[in-house]
Design an enzyme around this catalytic site. Structure first.
Site, PDB file in Angstrom:
ATOM      1  N   GLY A 154      -0.940   9.242   0.437  1.00 38.61           N
ATOM      2  CA  GLY A 154      -1.947   8.922  -0.565  1.00 38.61           C
ATOM      3  C   GLY A 154      -2.327  10.155  -1.387  1.00 38.61           C
ATOM      4  O   GLY A 154      -2.563  10.063  -2.596  1.00 38.61           O
ATOM      5  N   ASN A 202     -14.012   5.627   1.075  1.00 40.80           N
ATOM      6  CA  ASN A 202     -13.550   5.806   2.452  1.00 40.80           C
ATOM      7  C   ASN A 202     -14.681   5.948   3.464  1.00 40.80           C
ATOM      8  O   ASN A 202     -14.517   5.583   4.621  1.00 40.80           O
ATOM      9  CB  ASN A 202     -12.599   6.997   2.555  1.00 40.80           C
ATOM     10  N   GLN A 212      -7.965   2.991   0.748  1.00 42.25           N
ATOM     11  CA  GLN A 212      -8.739   2.275   1.769  1.00 42.25           C
ATOM     12  C   GLN A 212      -8.665   0.763   1.591  1.00 42.25           C
ATOM     13  O   GLN A 212      -8.964   0.019   2.525  1.00 42.25           O
ATOM     14  CB  GLN A 212     -10.217   2.700   1.725  1.00 42.25           C
ATOM     15  N   SER A 272      -1.536   4.261   0.771  1.00 38.62           N
ATOM     16  CA  SER A 272      -1.001   5.064   1.867  1.00 38.62           C
ATOM     17  C   SER A 272      -0.755   4.170   3.075  1.00 38.62           C
ATOM     18  O   SER A 272      -1.663   3.452   3.511  1.00 38.62           O
ATOM     19  CB  SER A 272      -2.017   6.163   2.208  1.00 38.62           C
ATOM     20  N   HIS A 327      -0.413   4.539   6.306  1.00 38.28           N
ATOM     21  CA  HIS A 327      -1.054   4.653   7.628  1.00 38.28           C
ATOM     22  C   HIS A 327      -2.459   4.059   7.687  1.00 38.28           C
ATOM     23  O   HIS A 327      -3.090   4.034   8.743  1.00 38.28           O
ATOM     24  CB  HIS A 327      -1.038   6.101   8.122  1.00 38.28           C
ATOM     25  N   THR A 355      14.971  13.122  -0.955  1.00 36.21           N
ATOM     26  CA  THR A 355      15.615  12.016  -0.236  1.00 36.21           C
ATOM     27  C   THR A 355      14.548  11.091   0.341  1.00 36.21           C
ATOM     28  O   THR A 355      13.573  11.552   0.940  1.00 36.21           O
ATOM     29  CB  THR A 355      16.511  12.582   0.890  1.00 36.21           C
ATOM     30  N   CYS A 386     -15.243  20.347   8.729  1.00 37.78           N
ATOM     31  CA  CYS A 386     -15.530  21.612   9.409  1.00 37.78           C
ATOM     32  C   CYS A 386     -14.746  22.719   8.745  1.00 37.78           C
ATOM     33  O   CYS A 386     -13.518  22.690   8.740  1.00 37.78           O
ATOM     34  CB  CYS A 386     -15.117  21.531  10.864  1.00 37.78           C
TER      35      CYS A 386
HETATM   36  N1  PLP Z   1      -7.767   8.554  -0.686  1.00 37.76           N
HETATM   37  C1  PLP Z   1      -8.598   7.980   0.200  1.00 37.76           C
HETATM   38  C2  PLP Z   1      -9.704   7.102  -0.304  1.00 37.76           C
HETATM   39  C3  PLP Z   1      -8.441   8.204   1.565  1.00 37.76           C
HETATM   40  O1  PLP Z   1      -9.292   7.645   2.437  1.00 37.76           O
HETATM   41  C4  PLP Z   1      -7.387   9.047   1.996  1.00 37.76           C
HETATM   42  C5  PLP Z   1      -7.222   9.364   3.419  1.00 37.76           C
HETATM   43  O2  PLP Z   1      -8.139   9.345   4.204  1.00 37.76           O
HETATM   44  C6  PLP Z   1      -6.524   9.604   1.036  1.00 37.76           C
HETATM   45  C7  PLP Z   1      -6.745   9.330  -0.293  1.00 37.76           C
HETATM   46  C8  PLP Z   1      -5.382  10.478   1.444  1.00 37.76           C
HETATM   47  O3  PLP Z   1      -4.332   9.714   2.005  1.00 37.76           O
HETATM   48  P1  PLP Z   1      -3.235  10.431   2.912  1.00 37.76           P
HETATM   49  O4  PLP Z   1      -3.849  10.669   4.241  1.00 37.76           O
HETATM   50  O5  PLP Z   1      -2.102   9.449   2.991  1.00 37.76           O
HETATM   51  O6  PLP Z   1      -2.828  11.668   2.215  1.00 37.76           O
END
Ligand code: PLP
Length: 384
Positions: A72, A153, A181, A201, A203, A239, A326
Site C-alpha cells: 500500500g 486506519n 483499510q 494492500s 495483507h 519481476t 515509538c
Molecule cells: N494506508 C493505510 C490507510 C494503511 O492502514 C496502511 C497500513 O497500515 C498503509 C497505507 C500502508 O500499507 P502497507 O502496509 O501495505 O505498506
C-alpha cells in the site's frame, strides 16, 4: 494455554486459507519468470493476468487499469508523486490531502515540497470526517491532485468518496483514494464512484504481506517510481511477485463474495464489545463517529496510558494497538487522534481494537472481561 485473541486486523490479517492454497504452487515447483518465453514463464504470466482480471472485477474496472505494486505504501507514493510530477508538466503544483491520512500519503506529499509543490491539508471533523464543501473550498486552478482516504486506519470512519470525487471531477482535478483499510471490507466500484486512482494492500484482507495494487483510470499516466523492465505496461519495473499476486486475488475474491454477511457479523461483535466496555468501565468513550468500518473500535480510557494497557493485554494473549509511533524511546501521540481534536494525553490514553472475519463470540467475551480488569488495575496503580 489461553487461545490468542487477535484484535488488530487493521494492522494486518492472517493469511486466508484460499490465498494460501492459491499461492502454494507458485512457491513450490512453478517458479517461472512471467516475462520468459517458455512454458513455465507462460504459466506464470497466465496466473498473473488471471489475478489481474479477478481484481479488476472486484473493483469494477478493466484489467489494464490494475498495476501490481509491492504494498500500500508504494501504491500511495506512486499515486501522489507520479501524478504530481505528471501534472507539474502542465504547471499544476498544488496538492490537497487531509490531516489524518496515513503517513504513506502525508509524507509523500511533504517530500514534494522542496520541489516547488504546495500542500493543503484539510481539517478533519471531531468525529473523523472530511466534507465535500471543505474540499471544494481548498481547490485552486493549480490543484494537481486530491488524495483523501476511503476509510481511516485508526478510527475506521468512512469518507464520502463518491461526493469528494464528484467535486474533483467538476473542477477537472484528479482524485486518488487510499483504500487500504476499505478494500475487502466495504463495497467499492471505482468507475461508478468516479475514482481516478486507488491504492490497496493485500495483507489487510487475508492476502499476503508485500503485495499491493494501484488502480489507475485509463488515460492517466503517473510518472514511474521504479524504472527498469517493461513490466506493468512499462510503468513499474520489477519481476512480478507471482505467488503474492495470485494470493491477493484469491483473498479478494473470497472476501468480496461474503462481504455483506461478514460485515454484518463483525459489526454485531464489535458493537457488543463497544457497548460492554463503555458500560462496564467509567470514563470510557469512543473516538470518532459511528459511521465506520465494521471491525473498528477506538476507545479513550481516561487517565490510562494506552501503551501500559496494551502490555497488560498482551500478557493475557490479547493483541490490540495504540496507533502511537515509538520513536527514539518516546511515544508520539497518534496524528489521527490529534487531528480530530484530542489532547496529547487523551490520544495517549486511546486503544484501537479491530475485529476481523476470524473473531468469535468467545473472543469478545474474553476481551470484555480482560480489558475491564486491566483498566481497573491500571487506575488503581495510577492515582489521578
Ligand atoms: N494506508 C493505510 C490507510 C494503511 O492502514 C496502511 C497500513 O497500515 C498503509 C497505507 C500502508 O500499507 P502497507 O502496509 O501495505 O505498506
Amino acid at each position: 494455554m489461553q487461545k490468542l485473541v487477535y484484535a488488530d486486523n487493521a494492522a494486518t490479517t492472517p493469511l486466508s486459507a484460499a490465498a494460501r492454497k492459491a499461492m502454494l504452487p507458485w512457491l513450490e515447483n512453478a517458479f517461472g519468470n512471467p516475462s520468459a518465453l517458455y512454458a513455465p514463464g507462460h504459466a506464470a504470466r497466465k496466473a498473473v493476468e488471471q489475478a489481474r482480471d479477478a481484481i479488476a472485477d472486484c473493483l469494477g474496472c478493466s484489467s489494464e487499469e490494475i498495476y501490481f505494486t509491492s504494498c500500500g505504501t508504494e501504491s500511495d507514493n506512486w499515486a501522489v508523486k507520479g501524478m504530481a510530477l505528471q501534472q507539474a508538466k502542465i504547471g499544476k503544483k498544488h496538492l490537497v490531502t487531509s490531516a489524518f491520512e496515513h503517513h504513506a500519503v502525508l509524507h509523500a506529499c511533504k517530500a514534494l515540497e522542496p520541489y516547488g509543490f504546495s500542500v493543503t491539508c484539510l481539517p478533519v471533523s471531531t468525529t473523523g470526517f472530511i466534507t465535500p464543501e471543505a474540499l471544494e473550498a481548498a481547490l485552486t486552478p493549480d490543484t494537481a491532485l486530491v488524495s483523501i482516504m476511503t476509510a481511516n486506519n485508526e478510527l475506521g470512519t468512512v469518507q464520502p468518496v463518491s461526493e469528494l470525487a464528484a467535486v474533483c471531477r467538476k473542477h477537472g482535478v484528479l482524485f486518488h483514494t487510499d483504500a487500504v483499510q476499505a478494500v475487502g471490507h466495504l463495497p467499492l466500484s471505482v468507475h461508478r464512484q468516479g475514482i481516478d486512482l486507488l491504492s490497496l494492500s493485500a495483507h489487510k484482507f487475508g492476502g499476503p504481506k508485500g503485495t499491493g495494487v494501484l488502480y489507475v483510470r485509463r488515460g492517466l499516466h503517473p510518472v514511474p517510481l521504479l524504472d527498469g523492465g517493461a513490466q506493468e505496461q512499462g510503468s513499474r519495473g520489477g519481476t512480478e511477485n507471482v505467488a503474492g499476486i495470485v494470493g491477493m486475488a484469491a483473498a479478494l475474491q473470497e472476501r468480496t463474495a461474503s462481504l455483506q454477511a461478514d460485515a454484518a457479523r463483525i459489526r454485531t461483535l464489535r458493537d457488543r464489545l463497544e457497548a460492554g466496555l463503555c458500560s462496564a468501565i467509567p470514563d470510557c468513550r469512543r473516538n470518532g463517529g459511528a459511521e465506520r468500518l465494521p471491525g473498528h473500535l477506538n476507545l479513550l480510557f481516561k487517565g490510562i496510558e494506552g501503551e501500559s494497557l496494551l502490555l497488560l493485554l498482551d500478557r493475557e494473549g490479547i493483541c490490540a494497538s495504540s496507533g502511537s509511533a515509538c520513536t527514539a524511546g518516546s511515544t508520539d501521540p497518534s496524528h489521527v487522534l490529534l487531528a480530530i481534536g484530542l489532547t496529547r494525553e487523551q490520544a495517549r490514553s486511546s486503544v484501537r481494537f479491530s475485529l476481523g472475519v476470524e473473531t468469535t463470540d468467545a473472543d469478545v467475551e474474553r476481551m470484555l472481561q480482560v480489558v475491564t480488569d486491566a483498566v481497573k488495575r491500571l487506575r488503581n496503580f495510577q492515582p489521578f
